[in-house]
Design an enzyme around this catalytic site. Sequence first.
Site, PDB file in Angstrom:
ATOM      1  N   VAL A  76     -23.151 -27.381  27.020  1.00 19.72           N
ATOM      2  CA  VAL A  76     -24.016 -26.783  28.036  1.00 19.72           C
ATOM      3  C   VAL A  76     -23.634 -27.430  29.363  1.00 19.72           C
ATOM      4  CG1 VAL A  76     -26.389 -26.398  28.808  1.00 19.72           C
ATOM      5  CG2 VAL A  76     -25.875 -26.502  26.348  1.00 19.72           C
ATOM      6  N   SER A 118     -26.846 -32.347  15.734  1.00 23.00           N
ATOM      7  CA  SER A 118     -26.415 -31.775  17.006  1.00 23.00           C
ATOM      8  C   SER A 118     -25.212 -32.490  17.603  1.00 23.00           C
ATOM      9  CB  SER A 118     -27.562 -31.822  18.017  1.00 23.00           C
ATOM     10  OG  SER A 118     -27.104 -31.341  19.263  1.00 23.00           O
ATOM     11  N   ARG A 168     -30.324 -24.831  35.744  1.00 25.08           N
ATOM     12  CA  ARG A 168     -30.648 -24.097  34.537  1.00 25.08           C
ATOM     13  C   ARG A 168     -30.214 -24.847  33.292  1.00 25.08           C
ATOM     14  NH1 ARG A 168     -27.532 -20.354  31.551  1.00 25.08           N
ATOM     15  NH2 ARG A 168     -28.821 -18.873  30.474  1.00 25.08           N
ATOM     16  N   TRP A 192     -18.806 -20.291  24.024  1.00 26.81           N
ATOM     17  CA  TRP A 192     -18.508 -20.736  25.386  1.00 26.81           C
ATOM     18  C   TRP A 192     -17.768 -22.064  25.330  1.00 26.81           C
ATOM     19  CZ3 TRP A 192     -19.006 -18.166  29.871  1.00 26.81           C
ATOM     20  CH2 TRP A 192     -19.804 -17.043  29.866  1.00 26.81           C
TER      21      TRP A 192
END
Length: 162
Positions: free
Chosen positions: A82, A114, A89, A23
């Site tokens: 994200v 990360s 969410r 994504w």
Amino acid sequence: MNQYSSSLTSPGTPRIAVVSAGWHRDIVGQARQALRAELQAQGHPPDHVDEFEVPGAFEIPLHAQRLARSGRYRAIIACGLVVDGGIYRHEFVAGAVIDGLMRVQLDCDVPVFSAVLTPHHFHEHEEHQRYFAAHFVKKGQEVAQACLQTLRALQALQPLGA
């Protein structure tokens, strides 16, 4: 993207796995490219870095766990974006990903890094695309530096002869 490499790490050069979310590939790819460039600039051979792509950030921890358990990698780097898609969410997803990555490194004794980021108000217009692409370059460089520093520090903690 590379899949599991058949060659194992020589004792002096650790293999590093990079797991990236598909994504927002155009933005996430900036971190992946920057971290590869930084690793190489720091003397880490490009052929000791394997890349894996998963659909989204939520899928990264399981893939990282499998890679850590494989014994092939001395470190794993995760890259993802994200975004707040308008429903409450994204915070749950981001929290689950980061918690999962921490669990992998503690359970498997393989450091996990990360570059999975959650911008506060991301919108898919040109200005944000440009801004976050540049931001991911910086984060890619930083995560590569953190990875190499940690690997050196952990190596120093090894008993003599290990």
